[in-house]
Design a protein around this motif. Structure first.
Motif, PDB file in Angstrom:
ATOM      1  N   PHE A  92       0.822  -1.211   0.000  1.00  0.00           N
ATOM      2  CA  PHE A  92       0.000   0.000   0.000  1.00  0.00           C
ATOM      3  C   PHE A  92       0.854   1.258   0.000  1.00  0.00           C
ATOM      4  CE2 PHE A  92      -2.294   3.427   2.091  1.00  0.00           C
ATOM      5  CZ  PHE A  92      -3.464   3.463   1.351  1.00  0.00           C
ATOM      6  N   ASN A  93       1.881   1.292   0.855  1.00  0.00           N
ATOM      7  CA  ASN A  93       2.684   2.509   0.994  1.00  0.00           C
ATOM      8  C   ASN A  93       3.642   2.739  -0.173  1.00  0.00           C
ATOM      9  OD1 ASN A  93       4.560   0.541   1.581  1.00  0.00           O
ATOM     10  ND2 ASN A  93       4.921   1.214   3.681  1.00  0.00           N
ATOM     11  N   GLN A  94       3.607   1.873  -1.185  1.00  0.00           N
ATOM     12  CA  GLN A  94       4.439   2.077  -2.369  1.00  0.00           C
ATOM     13  C   GLN A  94       3.623   2.322  -3.641  1.00  0.00           C
ATOM     14  OE1 GLN A  94       7.541  -0.875  -2.801  1.00  0.00           O
ATOM     15  NE2 GLN A  94       7.942  -0.868  -0.602  1.00  0.00           N
ATOM     16  N   ILE A  95       2.307   2.452  -3.476  1.00  0.00           N
ATOM     17  CA  ILE A  95       1.464   2.749  -4.636  1.00  0.00           C
ATOM     18  C   ILE A  95       1.743   4.179  -5.078  1.00  0.00           C
ATOM     19  CG2 ILE A  95      -0.920   3.030  -5.431  1.00  0.00           C
ATOM     20  CD1 ILE A  95      -1.627   0.674  -3.550  1.00  0.00           C
ATOM     21  N   MET A  96       1.945   4.346  -6.352  1.00  0.00           N
ATOM     22  CA  MET A  96       2.373   5.624  -6.917  1.00  0.00           C
ATOM     23  C   MET A  96       1.202   6.593  -7.105  1.00  0.00           C
ATOM     24  SD  MET A  96       5.592   5.026  -7.271  1.00  0.00           S
ATOM     25  CE  MET A  96       6.222   6.231  -8.398  1.00  0.00           C
ATOM     26  N   ALA A  97       1.544   7.877  -7.107  1.00  0.00           N
ATOM     27  CA  ALA A  97       0.552   8.936  -7.329  1.00  0.00           C
ATOM     28  C   ALA A  97      -0.130   8.763  -8.688  1.00  0.00           C
ATOM     29  CB  ALA A  97       1.210  10.302  -7.220  1.00  0.00           C
ATOM     30  N   ALA A 126     -10.911  -4.599   9.565  1.00  0.00           N
ATOM     31  CA  ALA A 126     -11.593  -4.746  10.856  1.00  0.00           C
ATOM     32  C   ALA A 126     -12.720  -5.773  10.750  1.00  0.00           C
ATOM     33  CB  ALA A 126     -12.121  -3.398  11.328  1.00  0.00           C
ATOM     34  N   GLU A 127     -13.480  -5.740   9.655  1.00  0.00           N
ATOM     35  CA  GLU A 127     -14.556  -6.711   9.447  1.00  0.00           C
ATOM     36  C   GLU A 127     -14.017  -8.134   9.377  1.00  0.00           C
ATOM     37  OE1 GLU A 127     -16.912  -5.612   6.053  1.00  0.00           O
ATOM     38  OE2 GLU A 127     -17.405  -3.655   6.931  1.00  0.00           O
ATOM     39  N   ALA A 128     -12.770  -8.273   8.918  1.00  0.00           N
ATOM     40  CA  ALA A 128     -12.140  -9.598   8.826  1.00  0.00           C
ATOM     41  C   ALA A 128     -11.400  -9.962  10.112  1.00  0.00           C
ATOM     42  CB  ALA A 128     -11.173  -9.631   7.642  1.00  0.00           C
ATOM     43  N   GLY A 129     -11.489  -9.082  11.123  1.00  0.00           N
ATOM     44  CA  GLY A 129     -10.808  -9.338  12.396  1.00  0.00           C
ATOM     45  C   GLY A 129      -9.316  -9.078  12.326  1.00  0.00           C
ATOM     46  N   LEU A 130      -8.896  -8.246  11.392  1.00  0.00           N
ATOM     47  CA  LEU A 130      -7.483  -7.946  11.181  1.00  0.00           C
ATOM     48  C   LEU A 130      -7.254  -6.446  11.327  1.00  0.00           C
ATOM     49  CD1 LEU A 130      -7.057 -10.165   7.998  1.00  0.00           C
ATOM     50  CD2 LEU A 130      -6.302 -10.740  10.323  1.00  0.00           C
ATOM     51  N   VAL A 131      -5.992  -6.063  11.331  1.00  0.00           N
ATOM     52  CA  VAL A 131      -5.627  -4.650  11.431  1.00  0.00           C
ATOM     53  C   VAL A 131      -4.915  -4.244  10.147  1.00  0.00           C
ATOM     54  CG1 VAL A 131      -4.244  -2.955  12.688  1.00  0.00           C
ATOM     55  CG2 VAL A 131      -5.443  -4.770  13.939  1.00  0.00           C
ATOM     56  N   PHE A 132      -5.399  -3.173   9.543  1.00  0.00           N
ATOM     57  CA  PHE A 132      -4.779  -2.632   8.342  1.00  0.00           C
ATOM     58  C   PHE A 132      -3.509  -1.875   8.725  1.00  0.00           C
ATOM     59  CE2 PHE A 132      -4.128   1.107   5.623  1.00  0.00           C
ATOM     60  CZ  PHE A 132      -3.922   0.492   4.405  1.00  0.00           C
ATOM     61  N   THR A 133      -2.438  -2.116   7.992  1.00  0.00           N
ATOM     62  CA  THR A 133      -1.215  -1.316   8.100  1.00  0.00           C
ATOM     63  C   THR A 133      -0.849  -0.869   6.693  1.00  0.00           C
ATOM     64  OG1 THR A 133       0.309  -3.180   7.808  1.00  0.00           O
ATOM     65  CG2 THR A 133      -0.383  -2.669  10.081  1.00  0.00           C
ATOM     66  N   GLU A 134      -0.037   0.156   6.599  1.00  0.00           N
ATOM     67  CA  GLU A 134       0.260   0.715   5.286  1.00  0.00           C
ATOM     68  C   GLU A 134       1.272  -0.091   4.473  1.00  0.00           C
ATOM     69  OE1 GLU A 134       0.314   4.772   4.469  1.00  0.00           O
ATOM     70  OE2 GLU A 134      -1.150   5.266   6.007  1.00  0.00           O
ATOM     71  N   ASN A 135       1.678  -1.244   4.985  1.00  0.00           N
ATOM     72  CA  ASN A 135       2.564  -2.085   4.182  1.00  0.00           C
ATOM     73  C   ASN A 135       1.855  -3.358   3.692  1.00  0.00           C
ATOM     74  OD1 ASN A 135       2.471  -3.325   6.651  1.00  0.00           O
ATOM     75  ND2 ASN A 135       4.655  -3.726   6.802  1.00  0.00           N
ATOM     76  N   VAL A 136       0.529  -3.431   3.835  1.00  0.00           N
ATOM     77  CA  VAL A 136      -0.196  -4.607   3.346  1.00  0.00           C
ATOM     78  C   VAL A 136      -0.096  -4.669   1.825  1.00  0.00           C
ATOM     79  CG1 VAL A 136      -1.821  -4.599   5.288  1.00  0.00           C
ATOM     80  CG2 VAL A 136      -2.465  -3.507   3.130  1.00  0.00           C
ATOM     81  N   PRO A 137      -0.071  -5.882   1.261  1.00  0.00           N
ATOM     82  CA  PRO A 137      -0.033  -5.998  -0.194  1.00  0.00           C
ATOM     83  C   PRO A 137      -1.390  -5.638  -0.802  1.00  0.00           C
ATOM     84  CG  PRO A 137      -0.122  -8.172   0.811  1.00  0.00           C
ATOM     85  CD  PRO A 137      -0.015  -7.185   1.933  1.00  0.00           C
ATOM     86  N   CYS A 138      -1.344  -4.870  -1.867  1.00  0.00           N
ATOM     87  CA  CYS A 138      -2.557  -4.461  -2.575  1.00  0.00           C
ATOM     88  C   CYS A 138      -2.462  -4.883  -4.031  1.00  0.00           C
ATOM     89  CB  CYS A 138      -2.728  -2.946  -2.492  1.00  0.00           C
ATOM     90  SG  CYS A 138      -3.136  -2.373  -0.840  1.00  0.00           S
ATOM     91  N   LEU A 139      -3.596  -5.196  -4.590  1.00  0.00           N
ATOM     92  CA  LEU A 139      -3.661  -5.524  -6.005  1.00  0.00           C
ATOM     93  C   LEU A 139      -4.071  -4.266  -6.757  1.00  0.00           C
ATOM     94  CD1 LEU A 139      -3.498  -7.892  -8.078  1.00  0.00           C
ATOM     95  CD2 LEU A 139      -5.987  -7.922  -7.956  1.00  0.00           C
ATOM     96  N   CYS A 140      -3.162  -3.741  -7.538  1.00  0.00           N
ATOM     97  CA  CYS A 140      -3.436  -2.570  -8.377  1.00  0.00           C
ATOM     98  C   CYS A 140      -3.843  -3.082  -9.748  1.00  0.00           C
ATOM     99  CB  CYS A 140      -2.194  -1.681  -8.493  1.00  0.00           C
ATOM    100  SG  CYS A 140      -1.698  -0.953  -6.925  1.00  0.00           S
ATOM    101  N   GLU A 141      -4.983  -2.597 -10.204  1.00  0.00           N
ATOM    102  CA  GLU A 141      -5.543  -3.066 -11.477  1.00  0.00           C
ATOM    103  C   GLU A 141      -5.779  -1.853 -12.382  1.00  0.00           C
ATOM    104  OE1 GLU A 141      -9.596  -5.406 -12.983  1.00  0.00           O
ATOM    105  OE2 GLU A 141      -9.161  -5.268 -10.846  1.00  0.00           O
ATOM    106  N   VAL A 142      -5.416  -2.010 -13.649  1.00  0.00           N
ATOM    107  CA  VAL A 142      -5.658  -0.992 -14.669  1.00  0.00           C
ATOM    108  C   VAL A 142      -6.578  -1.625 -15.703  1.00  0.00           C
ATOM    109  CG1 VAL A 142      -4.597   0.457 -16.440  1.00  0.00           C
ATOM    110  CG2 VAL A 142      -3.389   0.040 -14.277  1.00  0.00           C
ATOM    111  N   PHE A 143      -7.603  -0.866 -16.106  1.00  0.00           N
ATOM    112  CA  PHE A 143      -8.580  -1.398 -17.047  1.00  0.00           C
ATOM    113  C   PHE A 143      -9.016  -0.330 -18.040  1.00  0.00           C
ATOM    114  CE2 PHE A 143     -10.672  -0.065 -13.116  1.00  0.00           C
ATOM    115  CZ  PHE A 143     -11.594   0.866 -13.584  1.00  0.00           C
ATOM    116  N   GLU A 144      -9.731  -0.773 -19.067  1.00  0.00           N
ATOM    117  CA  GLU A 144     -10.310   0.150 -20.036  1.00  0.00           C
ATOM    118  C   GLU A 144     -11.763  -0.212 -20.265  1.00  0.00           C
ATOM    119  OE1 GLU A 144      -8.414  -0.116 -23.868  1.00  0.00           O
ATOM    120  OE2 GLU A 144      -8.767  -2.273 -24.014  1.00  0.00           O
ATOM    121  N   VAL A 145     -12.556   0.793 -20.580  1.00  0.00           N
ATOM    122  CA  VAL A 145     -13.959   0.557 -20.910  1.00  0.00           C
ATOM    123  C   VAL A 145     -14.017   0.029 -22.350  1.00  0.00           C
ATOM    124  CG1 VAL A 145     -16.220   1.625 -21.255  1.00  0.00           C
ATOM    125  CG2 VAL A 145     -14.782   2.353 -19.356  1.00  0.00           C
TER     126      VAL A 145
END
Length: 147
Positions: A92-97, A126-145
Motif C-alpha cells: 500500500f505505501n508504495q502505490i504511486m501517485a 476490521a470486518e475480517a478481524g485484522l488490522v490494516f497497516t500501510e505495508n499490506v499488499p494491494c492488487l493494483c488493477e488498470v482497465f479500459e472501458v
C-alpha cells in the motif's frame, strides 16, 4: 436470464467476443458512492482500482490481465464492460501517485486517494478481524472501458 447476464451476452454478441467468463461488481460501499464510481468508469475517468490482496478468499477469483468485468451501479444495474489490462501486487505505501490519479476519484490527488483508501481498507480489515497497516499488499488493477 437476469439483467447482468443479458447485458454480458449482448456485449459478447456485439463485439464478437468468445470469452465466457466475467466478473460483475460495483466499486465502493453504498448506493451513492457506487453510482458515482460507476459513472466515473463509464466516462473513462476511472481506469484503475486497488484492492487488498490479503483479503481475497481461497478459491476467489483474483483479477488478471484479460478479464472482462461488468460494472454495476448502486442498484445493481450494469452500466459498462471493462477489460483488465494490467494487475500488479504492490505494498500500500508504495502505490504511486500516478495510479491514484487513474482511480479518478475526488480531486485525483494522491492525498485524497490515500485518505479514502486508508479509511476503506481499515474497515475491510476490521470486518475480517485484522488490522490494516500501510505495508499490506494491494492488487493494483488498470482497465479500459470496452462498452
Amino acid at each position: 436470464m437476469d439483467k447482468i447476464e443479458s447485458y454480458w451476452n449482448q456485449f459478447k454478441k456485439e463485439h464478437e467476443i468468445q470469452a465466457s467468463s466475467y466478473e460483475a461488481y460495483s466499486f465502493g460501499l453504498g448506493v451513492e458512492v457506487e453510482d458515482e464510481l460507476a459513472s466515473l468508469v463509464q466516462k473513462g475517468i476511472k481506469t484503475a482500482t486497488t484492492s487488498t490482496f490479503d483479503l481475497y478468499e481461497e478459491g476467489e477469483h483474483v483479477p488478471q490481465a484479460g478479464d472482462y468485468n461488468v460494472i454495476l451501479d448502486g442498484s445493481g444495474n450494469p452500466v459498462c464492460v471493462t477489460k483488465t489490462l494490467l494487475t500488479e501486487v504492490v505494498p500500500f505505501n508504495q502505490i504511486m501517485a500516478e495510479h491514484a490519479y487513474h482511480e479518478g476519484e475526488g480531486d485525483r490527488s494522491y492525498q485524497y486517494w490515500h485518505d479514502v483508501h486508508v479509511d476503506f481498507f481499515s474497515r475491510e480489515y476490521a470486518e475480517a478481524g485484522l488490522v490494516f497497516t500501510e505495508n499490506v499488499p494491494c492488487l493494483c488493477e488498470v482497465f479500459e472501458v470496452v462498452k
